[in-house]
Design a protein around this motif. Structure first.
Motif, PDB file in Angstrom:
ATOM      1  N   THR A  14       0.824  -1.226   0.000  1.00 10.61           N
ATOM      2  CA  THR A  14       0.000   0.000   0.000  1.00 10.61           C
ATOM      3  C   THR A  14       0.852   1.266   0.000  1.00 10.61           C
ATOM      4  OG1 THR A  14      -0.086  -0.172   2.403  1.00 10.61           O
ATOM      5  CG2 THR A  14      -1.979  -1.050   1.173  1.00 10.61           C
ATOM      6  N   ALA A  65      -1.339  -7.648   7.867  1.00 10.72           N
ATOM      7  CA  ALA A  65      -0.400  -8.303   8.791  1.00 10.72           C
ATOM      8  C   ALA A  65       0.799  -7.403   9.036  1.00 10.72           C
ATOM      9  CB  ALA A  65       0.074  -9.629   8.204  1.00 10.72           C
ATOM     10  N   ASP A  66       1.351  -7.521  10.240  1.00 10.34           N
ATOM     11  CA  ASP A  66       2.572  -6.793  10.593  1.00 10.34           C
ATOM     12  C   ASP A  66       3.750  -7.740  10.354  1.00 10.34           C
ATOM     13  OD1 ASP A  66       4.739  -5.602  11.830  1.00 10.34           O
ATOM     14  OD2 ASP A  66       3.544  -4.798  13.488  1.00 10.34           O
ATOM     15  N   VAL A  67       4.592  -7.406   9.386  1.00 10.14           N
ATOM     16  CA  VAL A  67       5.681  -8.332   9.026  1.00 10.14           C
ATOM     17  C   VAL A  67       6.752  -8.443  10.109  1.00 10.14           C
ATOM     18  CG1 VAL A  67       5.402  -8.091   6.520  1.00 10.14           C
ATOM     19  CG2 VAL A  67       6.983  -6.563   7.729  1.00 10.14           C
ATOM     20  N   SER A 116      11.551  -4.829  11.015  1.00 10.53           N
ATOM     21  CA  SER A 116      10.839  -4.624   9.740  1.00 10.53           C
ATOM     22  C   SER A 116      11.751  -4.777   8.531  1.00 10.53           C
ATOM     23  CB  SER A 116      10.240  -3.211   9.668  1.00 10.53           C
ATOM     24  OG  SER A 116       9.496  -2.929  10.798  1.00 10.53           O
ATOM     25  N   VAL A 143      14.145  -5.319  -1.277  1.00 11.15           N
ATOM     26  CA  VAL A 143      14.303  -3.912  -1.639  1.00 11.15           C
ATOM     27  C   VAL A 143      15.139  -3.228  -0.563  1.00 11.15           C
ATOM     28  CG1 VAL A 143      13.153  -1.739  -2.176  1.00 11.15           C
ATOM     29  CG2 VAL A 143      12.159  -3.912  -2.939  1.00 11.15           C
ATOM     30  N   GLY A 144      16.370  -2.917  -0.933  1.00 11.69           N
ATOM     31  CA  GLY A 144      17.286  -2.235  -0.031  1.00 11.69           C
ATOM     32  C   GLY A 144      17.284  -0.764  -0.309  1.00 11.69           C
ATOM     33  N   SER A 145      18.465  -0.211  -0.486  1.00  9.02           N
ATOM     34  CA  SER A 145      18.591   1.232  -0.696  1.00  9.02           C
ATOM     35  C   SER A 145      20.045   1.527  -1.047  1.00  9.02           C
ATOM     36  CB  SER A 145      18.228   1.957   0.606  1.00  9.02           C
ATOM     37  OG  SER A 145      18.646   3.309   0.560  1.00  9.02           O
ATOM     38  N   TYR A 158      18.905   3.109   9.961  1.00  6.69           N
ATOM     39  CA  TYR A 158      18.341   2.762   8.644  1.00  6.69           C
ATOM     40  C   TYR A 158      19.447   2.213   7.733  1.00  6.69           C
ATOM     41  CZ  TYR A 158      15.906   3.233   4.170  1.00  6.69           C
ATOM     42  OH  TYR A 158      15.342   2.987   2.936  1.00  6.69           O
ATOM     43  N   ALA A 190      16.775   8.096  -3.418  1.00  2.65           N
ATOM     44  CA  ALA A 190      15.582   8.709  -2.825  1.00  2.65           C
ATOM     45  C   ALA A 190      14.397   8.636  -3.793  1.00  2.65           C
ATOM     46  CB  ALA A 190      15.886  10.153  -2.468  1.00  2.65           C
ATOM     47  N   THR A 193       7.941   9.522  -2.000  1.00  2.00           N
ATOM     48  CA  THR A 193       6.807   8.808  -1.385  1.00  2.00           C
ATOM     49  C   THR A 193       6.660   9.297   0.050  1.00  2.00           C
ATOM     50  OG1 THR A 193       8.042   7.026  -0.301  1.00  2.00           O
ATOM     51  CG2 THR A 193       7.510   6.692  -2.638  1.00  2.00           C
ATOM     52  N   PHE A 195       7.237   7.832   2.586  1.00  5.58           N
ATOM     53  CA  PHE A 195       8.306   7.255   3.412  1.00  5.58           C
ATOM     54  C   PHE A 195       9.210   8.365   3.947  1.00  5.58           C
ATOM     55  CE2 PHE A 195      12.247   4.581   3.813  1.00  5.58           C
ATOM     56  CZ  PHE A 195      11.708   3.582   4.593  1.00  5.58           C
TER      57      PHE A 195
HETATM   58  N1  NAP Z   1      11.020   6.247  -0.486  1.00  6.06           N
HETATM   59  C1  NAP Z   1      12.343   6.250  -0.560  1.00  6.06           C
HETATM   60  O1  NAP Z   1      13.000   7.324  -0.631  1.00  6.06           O
HETATM   61  C2  NAP Z   1      13.102   4.943  -0.599  1.00  6.06           C
HETATM   62  C3  NAP Z   1      14.437   4.956  -1.068  1.00  6.06           C
HETATM   63  C4  NAP Z   1      15.153   3.761  -1.066  1.00  6.06           C
HETATM   64  C5  NAP Z   1      14.552   2.603  -0.612  1.00  6.06           C
HETATM   65  N2  NAP Z   1      13.251   2.616  -0.164  1.00  6.06           N
HETATM   66  C6  NAP Z   1      12.681   1.373   0.348  1.00  6.06           C
HETATM   67  O2  NAP Z   1      11.487   1.054  -0.367  1.00  6.06           O
HETATM   68  C7  NAP Z   1      10.563   0.393   0.504  1.00  6.06           C
HETATM   69  C8  NAP Z   1       9.185   1.004   0.376  1.00  6.06           C
HETATM   70  O3  NAP Z   1       9.284   2.390   0.518  1.00  6.06           O
HETATM   71  P1  NAP Z   1       8.065   3.376   0.168  1.00  6.06           P
HETATM   72  O4  NAP Z   1       8.698   4.648  -0.209  1.00  6.06           O
HETATM   73  O5  NAP Z   1       7.086   2.733  -0.729  1.00  6.06           O
HETATM   74  O6  NAP Z   1       7.445   3.539   1.636  1.00  6.06           O
HETATM   75  P2  NAP Z   1       5.962   3.953   2.119  1.00  6.06           P
HETATM   76  O7  NAP Z   1       5.273   4.739   1.071  1.00  6.06           O
HETATM   77  O8  NAP Z   1       6.125   4.552   3.465  1.00  6.06           O
HETATM   78  O9  NAP Z   1       5.248   2.531   2.279  1.00  6.06           O
HETATM   79  C9  NAP Z   1       5.677   1.594   3.235  1.00  6.06           C
HETATM   80  C10 NAP Z   1       4.810   0.346   3.094  1.00  6.06           C
HETATM   81  O10 NAP Z   1       5.263  -0.653   4.000  1.00  6.06           O
HETATM   82  C11 NAP Z   1       4.163  -1.055   4.822  1.00  6.06           C
HETATM   83  N3  NAP Z   1       4.720  -1.421   6.120  1.00  6.06           N
HETATM   84  C12 NAP Z   1       5.582  -0.693   6.879  1.00  6.06           C
HETATM   85  N4  NAP Z   1       5.882  -1.364   7.997  1.00  6.06           N
HETATM   86  C13 NAP Z   1       5.193  -2.528   7.939  1.00  6.06           C
HETATM   87  C14 NAP Z   1       5.077  -3.648   8.809  1.00  6.06           C
HETATM   88  N5  NAP Z   1       5.748  -3.710   9.971  1.00  6.06           N
HETATM   89  N6  NAP Z   1       4.281  -4.675   8.440  1.00  6.06           N
HETATM   90  C15 NAP Z   1       3.609  -4.636   7.278  1.00  6.06           C
HETATM   91  N7  NAP Z   1       3.677  -3.616   6.407  1.00  6.06           N
HETATM   92  C16 NAP Z   1       4.459  -2.577   6.744  1.00  6.06           C
HETATM   93  C17 NAP Z   1       3.231   0.169   4.830  1.00  6.06           C
HETATM   94  O11 NAP Z   1       1.883  -0.145   5.094  1.00  6.06           O
HETATM   95  P3  NAP Z   1       1.211  -0.001   6.572  1.00  6.06           P
HETATM   96  O12 NAP Z   1       1.800   1.239   7.190  1.00  6.06           O
HETATM   97  O13 NAP Z   1      -0.254   0.030   6.362  1.00  6.06           O
HETATM   98  O14 NAP Z   1       1.653  -1.238   7.254  1.00  6.06           O
HETATM   99  C18 NAP Z   1       3.349   0.589   3.369  1.00  6.06           C
HETATM  100  O15 NAP Z   1       2.575  -0.268   2.568  1.00  6.06           O
HETATM  101  C19 NAP Z   1      11.184   0.442   1.915  1.00  6.06           C
HETATM  102  O16 NAP Z   1      11.781  -0.801   2.189  1.00  6.06           O
HETATM  103  C20 NAP Z   1      12.260   1.521   1.798  1.00  6.06           C
HETATM  104  O17 NAP Z   1      13.341   1.282   2.668  1.00  6.06           O
HETATM  105  C21 NAP Z   1      12.518   3.765  -0.165  1.00  6.06           C
END
Ligand code: NAP
Length: 268
Positions: A14, A65-67, A116, A143-145, A158, A190, A193, A195
């Motif tokens: 989501t 579910a909470d992973v 997480s 998916v790392g970073s 992080y 980056a 989102t 995030f």
């Molecule tokens: N955005 C960036 O700048 C960026 C850059 C590099 C890497 N990434 C990586 O990409 C991934 C996704 O990022 P995003 O930008 O899509 O983040 P986001 O928009 O904040 O979405 C995070 C997602 O993870 C779910 N989630 C978080 N904790 C959870 C848990 N304990 N159990 C189940 N679901 C959980 C959230 O849903 P709920 O809150 O409803 O559980 C949501 O669906 C992450 O691993 C992040 O490290 C992101």
């Protein structure tokens, strides 16, 4: 790999990147189990994927579910078996972030990030590996970073979790050689989102940090899967900086000094 008909568990479905990945997967004809904690967000996403006519109705499922909780990870796997009859691909996308001075971070936050970002992908993989190895095929996508190859100040925990995830991906790939099960590591830079908090977005602007769209990350992830890539790093010059950091870390210490001071202003 032809994704059509593959059965996928997608955690973080989501989120900003997750929604795009889900849409791209279903458009390719995969069956997808969407995973997140918020049931309402999951239902909205599931409904929208079905109403947009992607794939067949029976190909999209969701489970709240909470992973970071072992019993809930087991529930995800059981749910996937019940709904889809098996799992071909696990995409570990769910993640948590902390942007703070490490000395001020609570133990709870540190533990939550490791649960997480590291324990959850490892343990979901562990639960699914026996069936993947037995069927002689499967793919685990972590998916790392870029932070998993260049550790940044104020993102100490992080960065540490993403280094651990990269290490896990590499070791597991080597362990699974000749089993038919692949491990793919994706390292976005980056991404725009939710995030990234407002303060982090402001910091990115102040430090001229390039940002990708979540659509671009989803496109790259799907392409890496389809082309059997073991790793994919997003963005240039980030790819180059990763190499320089491996070879000359003290040089990168110096190069980041000024940026770290700018970033520090956005901590509070
Ligand atoms: N955005 C960036 O700048 C960026 C850059 C590099 C890497 N990434 C990586 O990409 C991934 C996704 O990022 P995003 O930008 O899509 O983040 P986001 O928009 O904040 O979405 C995070 C997602 O993870 C779910 N989630 C978080 N904790 C959870 C848990 N304990 N159990 C189940 N679901 C959980 C959230 O849903 P709920 O809150 O409803 O559980 C949501 O669906 C992450 O691993 C992040 O490290 C992101």
């Amino acid at each position: 790999m032809n994704l059509g008909g593959k059965k996928v568990i997608l955690t973080g479905a989501t989120g900003g990147i997750g929604q795009e990945v889900a849409q791209a997967l279903v458009a390719k004809g995969t069956w997808v189990l969407l995973v997140g904690r918020n049931q309402v967000s999951l239902s909205i996403l599931e409904k929208s994927l079905k109403s947009e006519g992607y794939g067949s109705d029976r190909g999209v499922f969701s489970v709240s579910a909470d992973v970071s909780v072992e019993s809930q990870r087991q529930h995800i796997v059981e749910f996937a078996h019940g709904a889809m009859g098996g799992v071909d691909i696990l995409i570990n996308l769910a993640g948590a972030m902390s942007f703070t001075e490490f000395s001020e971070e609570s133990l709870e936050t540190t533990e939550q990030l490791f649960q997480s970002n590291v324990i959850a992908p490892m343990q979901l993989s562990r639960l699914l590996l026996p069936e993947m190895v037995e069927q002689g095929s499967g793919n685990i996508v972590n998916v790392g970073s870029i932070f998993g190859s260049i550790a940044f100040a104020w993102f100490t925990t992080y960065s540490s979790t993403k280094y651990a995830l990269r290490g896990f991906s590499e070791a597991l790939r080597r362990e699974l050689v000749d089993t038919g099960v692949e491990v793919t590591y994706i390292a976005p830079r980056a991404v725009s989102t939710p995030f990234n908090s407002e303060r982090m977005m402001e910091m990115c602007l102040a430090t001229d940090t390039e940002m990708d769209s979540p659509q671009e990350v989803a496109r790259q992830l799907i392409s890496a899967l389809e082309h059997g890539k073991k790793e994919r790093y997003l963005g240039f010059p980030e790819k180059l900086f990763v190499r320089i950091n491996n070879l000359f870390p003290r040089l990168v210490d110096m190069a980041l000094k000024g940026q770290n001071q700018i970033a520090k202003r956005y901590l509070k």
